[in-house]
Design an enzyme around this catalytic site. Sequence first.
Site, PDB file in Angstrom:
ATOM      1  N   SER A  88       0.841  -1.200   0.000  1.00 28.45           N
ATOM      2  CA  SER A  88       0.000   0.000   0.000  1.00 28.45           C
ATOM      3  C   SER A  88       0.873   1.246   0.000  1.00 28.45           C
ATOM      4  O   SER A  88       1.620   1.473  -0.945  1.00 28.45           O
ATOM      5  CB  SER A  88      -0.977  -0.044   1.184  1.00 28.45           C
TER       6      SER A  88
ATOM      7  N   HIS B 167      -4.184  -1.881  -4.290  1.00 23.13           N
ATOM      8  CA  HIS B 167      -5.589  -2.294  -4.079  1.00 23.13           C
ATOM      9  C   HIS B 167      -6.436  -2.051  -5.343  1.00 23.13           C
ATOM     10  O   HIS B 167      -7.600  -1.629  -5.245  1.00 23.13           O
ATOM     11  CB  HIS B 167      -6.202  -1.512  -2.901  1.00 23.13           C
TER      12      HIS B 167
END
Length: 245
Positions: A130, A165
């Site tokens: 991330s 994501h």
Amino acid sequence: MAIAPVRRVALLGGGFSDDEDGLLDGWVLAHARTLRPRVCFLPTASGDAPAYVEKFRAAFESRTDCEPSVLPLFRREFDDAALRSYLLAQDVVYVGGGNTANLLAVWRTHGVDQLLREAYNRGTLLCGISAGANCWAEGSHTDSFGPLTFLPDGLGLLPGSVCPHYTTEPGRCPSYRAAVASGKLPPGWAVDDGVGALFTDGVLVEAVTRTRVAQLYRVEPDGHGGADEHALPCRPLGTSPVNPG
């Protein structure tokens, strides 16, 4: 003649924080320059959240194939010289998720950005999930400011941009494609949860998946105001390597 260090970055769509099987973490460690690498966790993006640190310790201190440690910056333990020595001694630097913009600001305040660049040039494998994937590129797709948006800022060790994501979080795919299509972000890499992507000197050399569904995508402007999305082959972890194309 001395052999130049191999300069590598790995983008992770998972790891100890969400994968109980440890496959992606094992894949990262297998690419370290030593058989039992020193692995430093940088939890800066989460504000050095204690629960996140404990999760790392629980996952990595039980392994026999590495020597884990944690570098907190919100309660810094080292002076400048010791900080440099510590980071340059690591074989793997593993950066956690959280807020990408805050991460970059704190690193620059402490000079960690320059130390990581030096470590990279010396052969330390840099990786993360991330925000910990976003930070290595020239720019990224982020929710650092609340709504999903573009951040034309990063360490620039990986050319282009990164979107984590990609198909998991609602809005990621169209928002990232729009940012690339408009030129607000350079062409880049969209990472599904469950994927690992390894780059040497900015060139993709391997892509893996732990789910057999998750993919790595290359996203570029199509020349007509939109963006092309190209899914790249990913090797299921536990099988033989494939050409990333």
